[in-house]
Design a protein around this motif. Structure first.
Motif, PDB file in Angstrom:
ATOM      1  N   THR A  64       0.834  -1.192   0.000  1.00 26.57           N
ATOM      2  CA  THR A  64       0.000   0.000   0.000  1.00 26.57           C
ATOM      3  C   THR A  64       0.869   1.243   0.000  1.00 26.57           C
ATOM      4  O   THR A  64       1.551   1.526   0.986  1.00 26.57           O
ATOM      5  CB  THR A  64      -0.915   0.025   1.244  1.00 26.57           C
ATOM      6  N   LYS A  96       1.190  -1.628 -10.531  1.00 28.90           N
ATOM      7  CA  LYS A  96       0.156  -1.810  -9.524  1.00 28.90           C
ATOM      8  C   LYS A  96       0.145  -0.647  -8.534  1.00 28.90           C
ATOM      9  O   LYS A  96      -0.917  -0.173  -8.131  1.00 28.90           O
ATOM     10  CB  LYS A  96       0.366  -3.134  -8.781  1.00 28.90           C
ATOM     11  N   LYS A  97       1.328  -0.184  -8.132  1.00 27.44           N
ATOM     12  CA  LYS A  97       1.409   0.933  -7.185  1.00 27.44           C
ATOM     13  C   LYS A  97       0.752   2.180  -7.774  1.00 27.44           C
ATOM     14  O   LYS A  97       0.012   2.901  -7.086  1.00 27.44           O
ATOM     15  CB  LYS A  97       2.869   1.235  -6.847  1.00 27.44           C
ATOM     16  N   LYS A  99      -1.514   2.388 -10.180  1.00 29.61           N
ATOM     17  CA  LYS A  99      -2.955   2.235 -10.362  1.00 29.61           C
ATOM     18  C   LYS A  99      -3.706   2.188  -9.036  1.00 29.61           C
ATOM     19  O   LYS A  99      -4.915   2.454  -8.997  1.00 29.61           O
ATOM     20  CB  LYS A  99      -3.253   0.968 -11.179  1.00 29.61           C
ATOM     21  N   GLU A 100      -3.023   1.867  -7.956  1.00 26.18           N
ATOM     22  CA  GLU A 100      -3.662   1.873  -6.643  1.00 26.18           C
ATOM     23  C   GLU A 100      -3.715   3.267  -6.037  1.00 26.18           C
ATOM     24  O   GLU A 100      -4.428   3.492  -5.059  1.00 26.18           O
ATOM     25  CB  GLU A 100      -2.913   0.939  -5.684  1.00 26.18           C
ATOM     26  N   SER A 101      -2.954   4.189  -6.604  1.00 28.46           N
ATOM     27  CA  SER A 101      -2.911   5.555  -6.073  1.00 28.46           C
ATOM     28  C   SER A 101      -4.033   6.388  -6.681  1.00 28.46           C
ATOM     29  O   SER A 101      -4.172   6.472  -7.901  1.00 28.46           O
ATOM     30  CB  SER A 101      -1.557   6.202  -6.391  1.00 28.46           C
ATOM     31  N   ARG A 105      -3.473   7.298 -10.653  1.00 26.13           N
ATOM     32  CA  ARG A 105      -4.020   6.177 -11.430  1.00 26.13           C
ATOM     33  C   ARG A 105      -4.359   6.551 -12.866  1.00 26.13           C
ATOM     34  O   ARG A 105      -4.449   5.674 -13.732  1.00 26.13           O
ATOM     35  CB  ARG A 105      -5.273   5.634 -10.741  1.00 26.13           C
TER      36      ARG A 105
END
Length: 228
Positions: A64, A96-97, A99-101, A105
């Motif tokens: 995360t 992934k990092k 797109k998770e932000s 994103r």
């Protein structure tokens, strides 16, 4: 920290290139510069996150990202192009990092790899990658980048316009709300009591009764002898 920013400062788009190979970094940098992009190069995914203002919280879930309070990013990043195979954080992990932000994103991400592995390509595209280039990257490949950046730029502009329209709506709603005026009625303590209102009327009535008294209608001769 190996980082380089090249290109015309007036370039319309800024690309962040991530690759642990110095030769590949120089190649992609030259190709992007030839395409008139402003380029920043870093040699690892963690350094890319730091440049973007994201860092891994070592004391919590490493998957995360959190927004670093020390964000030194001075230019907007319009696209990230990263190698897939890198020590530590892979290009897939970086994807992934991002797109998770919630703040990053919308940035398009392109993956590069020297290995043509269909399952790897599919996984990256499903995770949100816009393109998957096989190395060596060619100039014709980079010609496919601009539509992705243009699409994101238009989307961001529409979002900003929508936010600007919402602000006047909120202000107009606040203006429509009635403003509570202070009560014009006097304080209960300042209102005259019923007895006080009746007192002048009682006095007036008493005075009228005294004026109509028989004693007041006839002359008084107290102590005076009348001669007939």
């Amino acid at each position: 920290m190996q980082m380089a920013i090249t290109g015309d400062s007036h370039s319309q788009f800024h690309v962040l290139a991530v690759d642990d190979s110095l030769i590949d970094r120089k190649l992609i940098e030259r190709l992007l510069k030839t395409s008139s992009y402003q380029v920043t190069t870093v040699d690892s995914g963690s350094k890319a996150l730091k440049f973007l203002g994201l860092q891994e919280d070592e004391q919590s879930n490493p998957d995360t990202p959190y927004v670093s309070p020390n964000n030194h990013q001075e230019v907007e990043v319009n696209l990230i192009i990263t190698d897939y195979c890198m020590p530590g954080m892979t290009g897939y992990d970086l994807l992934k990092k991002v797109k998770e932000s919630s703040s990053l994103r919308n940035i398009p991400v392109v993956i590069m790899s020297s290995e043509n592995v269909p399952t790897r390509i599919t996984r990256c595209l499903e995770e949100g990658a816009e393109e998957f280039f096989l190395k060596p990257v060619r100039l014709s490949d980079l010609n496919r980048l601009k539509p992705h950046m243009m699409k994101t730029k238009i989307k961001n502009q529409k979002q900003e316009e929508q936010e600007e329209l919402e602000i006047p709506d909120i202000q107009s709603e606040e203006q429509k709300q009635p403003v509570q005026q202070p009560s014009s009625q006097p304080h209960p303590e300042s209102q005259p009591q019923p007895s006080a209102l009746l007192q002048p009327n009682n006095n007036k009535r008493k005075a009228m009764e005294e004026g109509l008294s028989p004693d007041r209608t006839r002359p008084r001769y107290n102590g005076i002898t009348t001669m007939v």
